[in-house]
Design an enzyme around this catalytic site. Structure first.
Site, PDB file in Angstrom:
ATOM      1  N   CYS A 161     -30.366   5.437  13.258  1.00 26.60           N
ATOM      2  CA  CYS A 161     -29.531   4.515  14.056  1.00 26.60           C
ATOM      3  C   CYS A 161     -29.974   3.062  13.945  1.00 26.60           C
ATOM      4  O   CYS A 161     -29.179   2.159  14.169  1.00 26.60           O
ATOM      5  CB  CYS A 161     -29.509   4.957  15.513  1.00 26.60           C
ATOM      6  SG  CYS A 161     -28.756   6.574  15.702  1.00 26.60           S
ATOM      7  N   HIS A 189     -26.192  -0.873  19.026  1.00 29.25           N
ATOM      8  CA  HIS A 189     -25.860   0.351  18.296  1.00 29.25           C
ATOM      9  C   HIS A 189     -25.081   1.243  19.250  1.00 29.25           C
ATOM     10  O   HIS A 189     -25.475   1.416  20.407  1.00 29.25           O
ATOM     11  CB  HIS A 189     -27.147   1.037  17.826  1.00 29.25           C
ATOM     12  CG  HIS A 189     -26.952   2.492  17.536  1.00 29.25           C
ATOM     13  ND1 HIS A 189     -25.988   2.941  16.660  1.00 29.25           N
ATOM     14  CD2 HIS A 189     -27.570   3.601  18.026  1.00 29.25           C
ATOM     15  CE1 HIS A 189     -26.031   4.264  16.621  1.00 29.25           C
ATOM     16  NE2 HIS A 189     -26.969   4.685  17.443  1.00 29.25           N
ATOM     17  N   ASN A 225     -20.697   8.061  17.811  1.00 29.00           N
ATOM     18  CA  ASN A 225     -21.913   7.425  17.303  1.00 29.00           C
ATOM     19  C   ASN A 225     -21.944   7.616  15.787  1.00 29.00           C
ATOM     20  O   ASN A 225     -22.037   8.745  15.310  1.00 29.00           O
ATOM     21  CB  ASN A 225     -23.119   8.081  17.986  1.00 29.00           C
ATOM     22  CG  ASN A 225     -24.465   7.566  17.490  1.00 29.00           C
ATOM     23  OD1 ASN A 225     -24.569   7.013  16.403  1.00 29.00           O
ATOM     24  ND2 ASN A 225     -25.502   7.779  18.281  1.00 29.00           N
TER      25      ASN A 225
HETATM   26  N1  COA Z   1     -19.830  20.143  26.634  1.00 32.74           N
HETATM   27  C1  COA Z   1     -20.010  20.731  27.823  1.00 32.74           C
HETATM   28  N2  COA Z   1     -21.223  20.993  28.332  1.00 32.74           N
HETATM   29  C2  COA Z   1     -22.283  20.634  27.619  1.00 32.74           C
HETATM   30  C3  COA Z   1     -22.161  20.006  26.359  1.00 32.74           C
HETATM   31  C4  COA Z   1     -20.866  19.771  25.877  1.00 32.74           C
HETATM   32  N3  COA Z   1     -20.636  19.156  24.694  1.00 32.74           N
HETATM   33  N4  COA Z   1     -23.405  19.750  25.879  1.00 32.74           N
HETATM   34  C5  COA Z   1     -24.265  20.197  26.795  1.00 32.74           C
HETATM   35  N5  COA Z   1     -23.603  20.743  27.839  1.00 32.74           N
HETATM   36  C6  COA Z   1     -24.151  21.319  29.073  1.00 32.74           C
HETATM   37  C7  COA Z   1     -25.592  21.746  28.913  1.00 32.74           C
HETATM   38  O1  COA Z   1     -25.658  23.045  28.339  1.00 32.74           O
HETATM   39  C8  COA Z   1     -26.057  21.731  30.352  1.00 32.74           C
HETATM   40  O2  COA Z   1     -25.622  22.893  30.987  1.00 32.74           O
HETATM   41  P1  COA Z   1     -26.521  23.607  32.128  1.00 32.74           P
HETATM   42  O3  COA Z   1     -26.652  22.575  33.197  1.00 32.74           O
HETATM   43  O4  COA Z   1     -25.705  24.788  32.483  1.00 32.74           O
HETATM   44  O5  COA Z   1     -27.811  23.910  31.438  1.00 32.74           O
HETATM   45  C9  COA Z   1     -25.312  20.556  30.959  1.00 32.74           C
HETATM   46  O6  COA Z   1     -24.200  20.321  30.093  1.00 32.74           O
HETATM   47  C10 COA Z   1     -26.127  19.299  31.053  1.00 32.74           C
HETATM   48  O7  COA Z   1     -26.803  19.109  29.804  1.00 32.74           O
HETATM   49  P2  COA Z   1     -27.797  17.955  29.582  1.00 32.74           P
HETATM   50  O8  COA Z   1     -28.283  18.019  28.183  1.00 32.74           O
HETATM   51  O9  COA Z   1     -28.790  17.942  30.690  1.00 32.74           O
HETATM   52  O10 COA Z   1     -26.798  16.705  29.763  1.00 32.74           O
HETATM   53  P3  COA Z   1     -27.108  15.195  29.865  1.00 32.74           P
HETATM   54  O11 COA Z   1     -26.573  14.660  31.112  1.00 32.74           O
HETATM   55  O12 COA Z   1     -28.526  14.893  29.493  1.00 32.74           O
HETATM   56  O13 COA Z   1     -26.188  14.616  28.693  1.00 32.74           O
HETATM   57  C11 COA Z   1     -26.356  13.765  26.467  1.00 32.74           C
HETATM   58  C12 COA Z   1     -26.441  14.994  27.353  1.00 32.74           C
HETATM   59  C13 COA Z   1     -26.692  14.199  25.043  1.00 32.74           C
HETATM   60  C14 COA Z   1     -24.949  13.210  26.496  1.00 32.74           C
HETATM   61  C15 COA Z   1     -27.346  12.697  26.992  1.00 32.74           C
HETATM   62  O14 COA Z   1     -28.620  13.247  27.185  1.00 32.74           O
HETATM   63  C16 COA Z   1     -27.457  11.531  26.063  1.00 32.74           C
HETATM   64  O15 COA Z   1     -26.506  10.805  25.879  1.00 32.74           O
HETATM   65  N6  COA Z   1     -28.642  11.297  25.493  1.00 32.74           N
HETATM   66  C17 COA Z   1     -28.825  10.222  24.541  1.00 32.74           C
HETATM   67  C18 COA Z   1     -28.277  10.675  23.233  1.00 32.74           C
HETATM   68  C19 COA Z   1     -28.079   9.563  22.266  1.00 32.74           C
HETATM   69  O16 COA Z   1     -27.631   8.494  22.604  1.00 32.74           O
HETATM   70  N7  COA Z   1     -28.410   9.838  21.018  1.00 32.74           N
HETATM   71  C20 COA Z   1     -28.279   8.905  19.989  1.00 32.74           C
HETATM   72  C21 COA Z   1     -29.446   8.026  20.022  1.00 32.74           C
HETATM   73  S1  COA Z   1     -29.358   6.965  18.727  1.00 32.74           S
END
Ligand code: COA
Length: 335
Positions: free
Chosen positions: A115, A262, A292
């Protein structure tokens, strides 16, 4: 010592629009979850047979950037290609661009910084221009994520975030000597390398071993991301590296005309905006349309912002990125 400036911008995204509803047909997800967590409404995916690849999209974006710079391919002295999804394991995308665009035997360098790839790439270009070694450098960020994502339920927390596309910039010697790229700031912290990674295939973990060691339903050659860990680090590092760039140039947050972060996640951008007390019009986001796109996200956003007239001569434009590695960086530009 010379300075450098951006003289041409271009972007290209595949025509195939994939909405959140489209993804919900492939995996257990839904539009509300994706929008609430990431701000993404849709992204573009290469469609089999549409003629696109990472390098080909890079060439399409580069062709527009060159035209806008008013330069032919012969004027380009170097290609820097940032991607985590090259067409081939090796060689990299830079040499493919050199061949496809019929360029002279100029150097072609691939940057593997995910990224932060585009910010690293323009920093490298800036150094070559500053020393006077080169006059015009073509910098490309391009990604074909859709070819390597896990679209089953298991991969849903990663696959909904990423999209395909390319952006390009021509970095040239700043003949007027006024403004241009004021400074760039780069960092890494390899102890977090596993938190956002694709571990195989690699020389450590080659395909036959992966297949032999893993049941069919648990294949580890898809990207892994510890989302919350990445989120927490991203919001700290983004703000830090933007401030570092401003401090280095005796500038304040209020001097920023446009921050192009980004496009990792709309929530990350909003968090940085709040933390740094930036007004809405000071921050550009287009992740809603493209997801992204890793190394391509900043040049796509920069091109769109410029096309929409949001960047004028004399504006202070700040680019900032954070991603896998972890690596992060910023570029402070007086347009
Ligand atoms: N659709 C529906 N549910 C989903 C899912 C999807 N696509 N992906 C995960 N879940 C579920 C998980 O299984 C979890 O379920 P549970 O509570 O029953 O265990 C729940 O949603 C919450 O998951 P979690 O991973 O804790 O969600 P979050 O609030 O942390 O959001 C991201 C996940 C990835 C969106 C978030 O962590 C994020 O944006 N992180 C940064 C990622 C990023 O920017 N990466 C690029 C960097 S360059």
């Amino acid at each position: 010592m010379y300075t450098s400036k951006i003289t041409g911008l271009g972007h290209y995204v595949p025509e195939n629009v994939v909405t959140n509803d489209d993804l919900s047909k492939l995996m257990d997800t839904n539009d509300a979850w994706i929008q609430e967590r990431t701000g993404i409404k849709e992204r573009r995916h290469i469609k089999k047979g549409d003629g696109n690849s990472t390098s080909i999209m890079g060439v399409k974006a580069a062709t527009i950037a060159l035209e806008r710079a008013g330069l032919g391919t012969d004027a380009i002295d170097m290609i820097i290609f940032a991607t985590l999804s090259p067409d081939m394991y090796f060689p990299g995308g830079g040499v493919e661009v050199q061949e496809m665009m019929g360029m002279r035997t100029i150097p072609a360098l691939d940057v593997r910084n995910q990224c932060s790839g585009f910010v690293y790439a323009i920093s490298v270009a800036d150094q070559f221009i500053k020393t006077g070694m080169y006059k015009h450098i073509l910098v490309i960020g391009s990604e074909n994520h859709s070819g390597g994502l896990d679209f089953s339920d298991r991969g849903r927390s990663v696959s909904v975030i990423f999209g395909d596309g390319a952006g390009a910039a021509v970095i040239s010697r700043n003949e007027s000597g006024k403004g241009g790229i004021l400074s760039t700031h780069l960092h890494s912290e390899g102890k977090h390398k596993d938190e956002l990674s694709l571990q195989g295939p690699s020389t450590e973990y080659w395909v036959p071993q992966i297949i032999a060691e893993n049941p069919q339903e648990d294949i580890p050659y898809y990207p892994y991301m510890n989302g919350q860990f990445v989120f927490k680090h991203a919001i700290v590092r983004f703000a830090e590296v933007i401030q570092e760039g401003l401090d280095a140039n005796n500038l304040k947050v209020s001097d920023i005309d446009l921050l192009i972060p980004h496009q990792a996640n709309l929530r990350i951008s909003q968090f940085i905006q709040q933390k740094m007390k930036l007004r809405d019009e000071q921050v550009f986001n287009n992740i809603q349309k493209y997801g992204n796109t890793t190394a391509a996200s900043i040049p796509i956003a920069l091109t769109e912002a410029w096309e929409e007239g949001k960047i004028k001569e004399g504006d202070l434009v700040v680019l900032a990125a954070f991603g896998s590695g972890f690596t992060w960086g910023s570029a402070i530009i007086r347009w």
